[in-house]
Design an enzyme around this catalytic site. Structure first.
Site, PDB file in Angstrom:
ATOM      1  N   ARG A 116       0.864  -1.203   0.034  1.00 25.94           N
ATOM      2  CA  ARG A 116      -0.036  -0.090  -0.119  1.00 25.94           C
ATOM      3  C   ARG A 116       0.997   1.421   0.106  1.00 25.94           C
ATOM      4  O   ARG A 116       0.695   2.176  -0.861  1.00 25.94           O
ATOM      5  CB  ARG A 116      -0.869  -0.214   1.154  1.00 25.94           C
ATOM      6  CG  ARG A 116      -1.798   1.330   1.391  1.00 25.94           C
ATOM      7  CD  ARG A 116      -2.589   1.015   2.567  1.00 25.94           C
ATOM      8  NE  ARG A 116      -3.810   1.929   3.024  1.00 25.94           N
ATOM      9  CZ  ARG A 116      -3.387   3.116   3.757  1.00 25.94           C
ATOM     10  NH1 ARG A 116      -2.295   3.386   4.260  1.00 25.94           N
ATOM     11  NH2 ARG A 116      -4.321   3.922   3.773  1.00 25.94           N
ATOM     12  N   HIS A 200      -5.827   9.848   0.606  1.00 31.56           N
ATOM     13  CA  HIS A 200      -7.396   9.849   0.702  1.00 31.56           C
ATOM     14  C   HIS A 200      -7.858  11.265  -0.115  1.00 31.56           C
ATOM     15  O   HIS A 200      -8.753  11.725   0.244  1.00 31.56           O
ATOM     16  CB  HIS A 200      -7.408  10.059   2.169  1.00 31.56           C
ATOM     17  CG  HIS A 200      -7.080   9.390   3.214  1.00 31.56           C
ATOM     18  ND1 HIS A 200      -7.604   7.895   3.128  1.00 31.56           N
ATOM     19  CD2 HIS A 200      -5.947   9.356   4.093  1.00 31.56           C
ATOM     20  CE1 HIS A 200      -6.972   7.223   4.122  1.00 31.56           C
ATOM     21  NE2 HIS A 200      -6.011   8.230   4.823  1.00 31.56           N
TER      22      HIS A 200
END
Length: 313
Positions: A116, A200
């Site tokens: 990730r 995000h």
């Protein structure tokens, strides 16, 4: 009394962060050894010696901080069994929450967050993305400033950390314009953050797409307790829902304020923060003053937390 285990995200790390805890609890370094073996990287050396520039690189930060959180949890568990009513993690911390809830094995979680981190670092070239903290301005005004600043670029709210404490993310120039727009609307502070990417935000969509196969290759078990998810701020124990939202989480804002509000509404009266420091405690207190916050990052803090747990909080 009902409590939740909570786990911090990037920004909670520092060189030497669990040194004192490791001197008292052997399980700390044992946990780091287990996690290091999963990805062939000396995570304890990174955590204990740094250097800070290497520790703060997102592909290094994520496995180190995940491991630190689980190490602190295991140190607390060495005193006796825990009985949380729920778990939650802020951004990266959601992976630690899933380990705590029995959904993910530590080895799988470490491999996932290492991947990730690499994908997030690759998604936007260095210098082209940014994040900024906006303090003392309501959500609607921040969203309005971002919409006005975006133009042909991306900038949007990324972390709803607490009322009046929001982080925005997007293209560097758009973030700078949004900072000025927030100041013009009365923000007490609006400042760029030292991070390696616009996390995000929609700019993380390529990372999310690339990460899909990694998540699908890992077995997730039903959670033993409800997990309050970053994207929905709702509790679930369903492994399919947990997997789906981990993918969405990469490019969607962290709804921490709503998550804590939901925990309070469900009757939770305390949080136990597993990991270094007490970053989440500050946020939780701003969201719901009725929730008592405990920490585990030092022997002293962990001892007080265990005493409180034994006394029923």
């Amino acid at each position: 009394m009902a409590y939740a285990l909570v786990f911090p995200g990037q920004g909670a790390q520092s060189v030497g962060m669990l040194d004192a805890l490791a001197e008292v609890y052997p399980v700390v370094q044992e946990t780091f050894a287990e996690a290091s073996g999963a990805i062939d990287l000396d995570l304890w050396r990174l955590a204990s010696e740094g250097p800070a520039e290497l520790l703060d690189a997102t592909e290094q930060t994520q496995p180190v901080l995940l491991t630190a959180s689980i190490a602190a949890l295991r140190a607390l568990e060495s005193h006796g069994a825990l009985a949380p009513a729920a778990v939650a993690g802020h951004s990266l911390g959601e992976y630690a929450a899933l380990v705590a809830a029995g959904t993910l094995r530590l080895s799988d979680a470490v491999r996932l967050v290492r991947r990730r981190g690499l994908l997030m670092a690759e998604a936007v070239p260095a210098g082209q993305g940014a994040m900024a903290a906006i303090l003392g301005l309501d959500d609607d005004a921040i969203a309005e400033a971002c919409a006005e600043a975006a133009g042909d670029e991306v900038v949007s709210p990324a972390n709803f950390n607490a009322p009046g404490q929001i982080v925005i993310a997007g293209h560097s120039a758009a973030v700078e314009r949004a900072i000025e727009g927030c100041k013009a609307r009365g923000a007490k502070r609006a400042m760029a953050l030292r991070v390696s990417g616009p996390f995000h935000s929609a700019l993380m969509a390529p990372a999310a797409e690339a990460f899909r196969a990694d998540l699908e290759a890992v077995s997730l078990q039903p959670a033993t307790v409800p997990v309050y998810q970053n994207v929905t701020a709702a509790p679930t124990q369903d492994p399919t829902a947990l997997r789906d939202q981990l993918l969405v989480q990469l490019s969607a804002p962290v709804q921490w304020t709503r998550s804590v509000q939901a925990m309070g509404a469900a009757g939770l009266t305390a949080t136990v923060e597993c990991g270094p420091g007490a970053v989440l405690a500050t946020m939780v207190r701003r969201i719901d003053k009725a929730i008592t916050c405990y920490a585990t990052g030092t022997p002293e803090a962990l001892g007080k937390t265990w005493d409180a747990l034994e006394a029923g909080l």
